[in-house]
Design a protein around this motif. Structure first.
Motif, PDB file in Angstrom:
ATOM      1  N   MET A   1       0.837  -1.191   0.000  1.00  0.00           N
ATOM      2  CA  MET A   1       0.000   0.000   0.000  1.00  0.00           C
ATOM      3  C   MET A   1       0.880   1.252   0.000  1.00  0.00           C
ATOM      4  SD  MET A   1      -3.145   0.620  -0.009  1.00  0.00           S
ATOM      5  CE  MET A   1      -4.389   1.755   0.426  1.00  0.00           C
ATOM      6  N   THR A   2       1.903   1.253   0.823  1.00  0.00           N
ATOM      7  CA  THR A   2       2.800   2.397   0.916  1.00  0.00           C
ATOM      8  C   THR A   2       3.553   2.574  -0.391  1.00  0.00           C
ATOM      9  OG1 THR A   2       3.080   1.853   3.243  1.00  0.00           O
ATOM     10  CG2 THR A   2       4.577   3.471   2.333  1.00  0.00           C
ATOM     11  N   GLN A   3       3.928   1.504  -1.027  1.00  0.00           N
ATOM     12  CA  GLN A   3       4.637   1.607  -2.300  1.00  0.00           C
ATOM     13  C   GLN A   3       3.727   2.190  -3.375  1.00  0.00           C
ATOM     14  OE1 GLN A   3       6.083  -2.348  -2.972  1.00  0.00           O
ATOM     15  NE2 GLN A   3       7.999  -1.970  -1.819  1.00  0.00           N
ATOM     16  N   GLN A   4       2.459   1.829  -3.368  1.00  0.00           N
ATOM     17  CA  GLN A   4       1.513   2.380  -4.359  1.00  0.00           C
ATOM     18  C   GLN A   4       1.320   3.882  -4.141  1.00  0.00           C
ATOM     19  OE1 GLN A   4      -2.059   0.098  -4.045  1.00  0.00           O
ATOM     20  NE2 GLN A   4      -1.345  -1.510  -5.443  1.00  0.00           N
ATOM     21  N   ALA A   5       1.242   4.295  -2.899  1.00  0.00           N
ATOM     22  CA  ALA A   5       1.071   5.710  -2.599  1.00  0.00           C
ATOM     23  C   ALA A   5       2.250   6.512  -3.140  1.00  0.00           C
ATOM     24  CB  ALA A   5       0.923   5.913  -1.101  1.00  0.00           C
ATOM     25  N   ASN A   6       3.461   5.987  -2.989  1.00  0.00           N
ATOM     26  CA  ASN A   6       4.634   6.679  -3.508  1.00  0.00           C
ATOM     27  C   ASN A   6       4.638   6.695  -5.029  1.00  0.00           C
ATOM     28  OD1 ASN A   6       5.653   7.371  -1.070  1.00  0.00           O
ATOM     29  ND2 ASN A   6       7.096   5.653  -0.925  1.00  0.00           N
ATOM     30  N   ASN A   7       4.174   5.626  -5.629  1.00  0.00           N
ATOM     31  CA  ASN A   7       4.136   5.543  -7.092  1.00  0.00           C
ATOM     32  C   ASN A   7       3.138   6.527  -7.688  1.00  0.00           C
ATOM     33  OD1 ASN A   7       6.109   3.629  -7.201  1.00  0.00           O
ATOM     34  ND2 ASN A   7       4.689   1.875  -7.388  1.00  0.00           N
TER      35      ASN A   7
ATOM     36  N   THR B   1       3.951   8.161 -14.825  1.00  0.00           N
ATOM     37  CA  THR B   1       4.615   7.550 -15.971  1.00  0.00           C
ATOM     38  C   THR B   1       4.620   8.565 -17.093  1.00  0.00           C
ATOM     39  OG1 THR B   1       2.587   6.664 -16.891  1.00  0.00           O
ATOM     40  CG2 THR B   1       3.737   5.261 -15.291  1.00  0.00           C
ATOM     41  N   PRO B   2       5.482   8.423 -18.058  1.00  0.00           N
ATOM     42  CA  PRO B   2       5.518   9.380 -19.179  1.00  0.00           C
ATOM     43  C   PRO B   2       4.155   9.512 -19.875  1.00  0.00           C
ATOM     44  CG  PRO B   2       7.457   7.978 -19.237  1.00  0.00           C
ATOM     45  CD  PRO B   2       6.576   7.449 -18.139  1.00  0.00           C
TER      46      PRO B   2
ATOM     47  N   LEU C   1       1.888  11.536 -17.602  1.00  0.00           N
ATOM     48  CA  LEU C   1       2.356  12.917 -17.630  1.00  0.00           C
ATOM     49  C   LEU C   1       1.899  13.613 -18.920  1.00  0.00           C
ATOM     50  CD1 LEU C   1       3.991  15.027 -16.123  1.00  0.00           C
ATOM     51  CD2 LEU C   1       6.028  14.222 -17.329  1.00  0.00           C
ATOM     52  N   GLN C   2       2.013  12.922 -20.018  1.00  0.00           N
ATOM     53  CA  GLN C   2       1.588  13.477 -21.314  1.00  0.00           C
ATOM     54  C   GLN C   2       0.075  13.714 -21.305  1.00  0.00           C
ATOM     55  OE1 GLN C   2       2.532  11.003 -24.659  1.00  0.00           O
ATOM     56  NE2 GLN C   2       1.886  12.533 -26.172  1.00  0.00           N
ATOM     57  N   LEU C   3      -0.696  12.778 -20.774  1.00  0.00           N
ATOM     58  CA  LEU C   3      -2.154  12.933 -20.701  1.00  0.00           C
ATOM     59  C   LEU C   3      -2.540  14.120 -19.810  1.00  0.00           C
ATOM     60  CD1 LEU C   3      -3.389   9.216 -20.476  1.00  0.00           C
ATOM     61  CD2 LEU C   3      -3.721  10.811 -22.371  1.00  0.00           C
ATOM     62  N   ARG C   4      -1.838  14.254 -18.673  1.00  0.00           N
ATOM     63  CA  ARG C   4      -2.141  15.374 -17.772  1.00  0.00           C
ATOM     64  C   ARG C   4      -1.807  16.705 -18.454  1.00  0.00           C
ATOM     65  NH1 ARG C   4      -0.587  15.393 -11.644  1.00  0.00           N
ATOM     66  NH2 ARG C   4      -2.530  14.244 -11.550  1.00  0.00           N
ATOM     67  N   GLN C   5      -0.668  16.772 -19.140  1.00  0.00           N
ATOM     68  CA  GLN C   5      -0.296  18.006 -19.846  1.00  0.00           C
ATOM     69  C   GLN C   5      -1.308  18.325 -20.935  1.00  0.00           C
ATOM     70  OE1 GLN C   5       3.682  17.034 -21.114  1.00  0.00           O
ATOM     71  NE2 GLN C   5       4.652  17.931 -19.274  1.00  0.00           N
ATOM     72  N   GLN C   6      -1.752  17.274 -21.642  1.00  0.00           N
ATOM     73  CA  GLN C   6      -2.751  17.466 -22.703  1.00  0.00           C
ATOM     74  C   GLN C   6      -4.058  17.986 -22.090  1.00  0.00           C
ATOM     75  OE1 GLN C   6      -3.375  13.938 -25.033  1.00  0.00           O
ATOM     76  NE2 GLN C   6      -4.887  14.898 -26.350  1.00  0.00           N
ATOM     77  N   LYS C   7      -4.466  17.402 -20.964  1.00  0.00           N
ATOM     78  CA  LYS C   7      -5.690  17.839 -20.281  1.00  0.00           C
ATOM     79  C   LYS C   7      -5.548  19.282 -19.805  1.00  0.00           C
ATOM     80  CE  LYS C   7      -8.762  16.720 -16.503  1.00  0.00           C
ATOM     81  NZ  LYS C   7      -8.898  16.094 -15.206  1.00  0.00           N
ATOM     82  N   ASP C   8      -4.394  19.610 -19.228  1.00  0.00           N
ATOM     83  CA  ASP C   8      -4.149  20.989 -18.780  1.00  0.00           C
ATOM     84  C   ASP C   8      -4.189  21.961 -19.961  1.00  0.00           C
ATOM     85  OD1 ASP C   8      -3.900  20.066 -16.212  1.00  0.00           O
ATOM     86  OD2 ASP C   8      -1.696  20.233 -16.129  1.00  0.00           O
ATOM     87  N   ALA C   9      -3.623  21.575 -21.081  1.00  0.00           N
ATOM     88  CA  ALA C   9      -3.624  22.422 -22.283  1.00  0.00           C
ATOM     89  C   ALA C   9      -5.051  22.629 -22.782  1.00  0.00           C
ATOM     90  CB  ALA C   9      -2.757  21.799 -23.376  1.00  0.00           C
ATOM     91  N   GLU C  10      -5.858  21.571 -22.775  1.00  0.00           N
ATOM     92  CA  GLU C  10      -7.265  21.687 -23.201  1.00  0.00           C
ATOM     93  C   GLU C  10      -8.041  22.609 -22.271  1.00  0.00           C
ATOM     94  OE1 GLU C  10      -8.830  17.716 -23.387  1.00  0.00           O
ATOM     95  OE2 GLU C  10      -7.678  17.184 -25.179  1.00  0.00           O
ATOM     96  N   GLU C  11      -7.819  22.451 -20.967  1.00  0.00           N
ATOM     97  CA  GLU C  11      -8.487  23.328 -20.004  1.00  0.00           C
ATOM     98  C   GLU C  11      -8.083  24.781 -20.227  1.00  0.00           C
ATOM     99  OE1 GLU C  11      -7.674  21.844 -16.082  1.00  0.00           O
ATOM    100  OE2 GLU C  11      -9.085  20.159 -16.304  1.00  0.00           O
ATOM    101  N   GLN C  12      -6.808  24.996 -20.504  1.00  0.00           N
ATOM    102  CA  GLN C  12      -6.317  26.356 -20.770  1.00  0.00           C
ATOM    103  C   GLN C  12      -6.984  26.917 -22.028  1.00  0.00           C
ATOM    104  OE1 GLN C  12      -4.469  28.213 -18.775  1.00  0.00           O
ATOM    105  NE2 GLN C  12      -4.471  29.956 -20.176  1.00  0.00           N
ATOM    106  N   GLN C  13      -7.117  26.090 -23.080  1.00  0.00           N
ATOM    107  CA  GLN C  13      -7.784  26.526 -24.316  1.00  0.00           C
ATOM    108  C   GLN C  13      -9.246  26.876 -24.046  1.00  0.00           C
ATOM    109  OE1 GLN C  13      -7.072  23.220 -27.009  1.00  0.00           O
ATOM    110  NE2 GLN C  13      -5.649  24.460 -28.223  1.00  0.00           N
ATOM    111  N   HIS C  14      -9.927  26.022 -23.276  1.00  0.00           N
ATOM    112  CA  HIS C  14     -11.323  26.297 -22.934  1.00  0.00           C
ATOM    113  C   HIS C  14     -11.442  27.608 -22.160  1.00  0.00           C
ATOM    114  CE1 HIS C  14     -13.094  22.670 -24.491  1.00  0.00           C
ATOM    115  NE2 HIS C  14     -12.334  21.869 -23.744  1.00  0.00           N
ATOM    116  N   TRP C  15     -10.530  27.804 -21.226  1.00  0.00           N
ATOM    117  CA  TRP C  15     -10.553  29.031 -20.428  1.00  0.00           C
ATOM    118  C   TRP C  15     -10.333  30.263 -21.307  1.00  0.00           C
ATOM    119  CZ3 TRP C  15     -12.294  31.247 -16.363  1.00  0.00           C
ATOM    120  CH2 TRP C  15     -11.740  32.429 -15.885  1.00  0.00           C
TER     121      TRP C  15
END
Length: 145
Positions: free
Chosen positions: A10-16, A21-22, A25-39
């Motif tokens: 459980m502790t190892q999963q929390a740290n992970n 993962t790349p 990270l790419q999906l989060r950046q893409q989502k952030d970029a879309e949110e920025q475009q919407h804004w």
């Protein structure tokens, strides 16, 4: 030994979860970029809406001021017509009296006729002024609505 510290899965999963993962990270950046475009799109729409609204308000205020100016002008004209009408109405008895004096003095028919035409002209003008004033009052009331 029971006192040694062992990491539980459980502790190892929390740290992970803190390290992405790349792909994540790419999906989060893409989502952030879309949110920025919407804004930004929203900001643009809001700005355009505010400009339209301001233009509509300016147009409304201009029309309102023009209408108030027109009402004021018409009211001044109405007051002048009332004064003219009042003045002519006060003159009318004097002209009638002058006619009766001419008739009493047995003035020439042409003089009497001239005075009668003058009286008729004054009466006609008084009626015209009344009609014009009534028309102005109706126009003013229409503008005030």
């Amino acid at each position: 030994s029971n006192n040694t510290y062992h990491r539980s899965p459980m502790t190892q999963q929390a740290n992970n979860s803190n390290t992405l993962t790349p792909i994540e990270l790419q999906l989060r950046q893409q989502k952030d970029a879309e949110e920025q475009q919407h804004w930004e799109a929203f900001q643009t729409q809001e700005s355009e809406w505010r400009q339209r609204r301001q233009a509509e308000y300016a147009k409304f205020i201009h029309a309102k001021n023009a209408r108030l100016d027109q009402i004021s002008t018409l009211e001044q004209k109405r007051d002048l017509l009332s004064k003219q009408e009042s003045m002519l109405t006060k003159q009318l008895p004097l002209h009638k009296k002058m006619l009766s004096v001419l008739q009493a003095k047995k003035a020439s028919p042409s003089e009497q006729s001239k005075k009668m035409k003058e009286i008729l002209s004054k009466q006609t003008r008084i009626m015209e002024l009344k009609k014009e004033r009534i028309s102005l009052v109706e126009e003013i009331e229409g503008l005030k609505e």
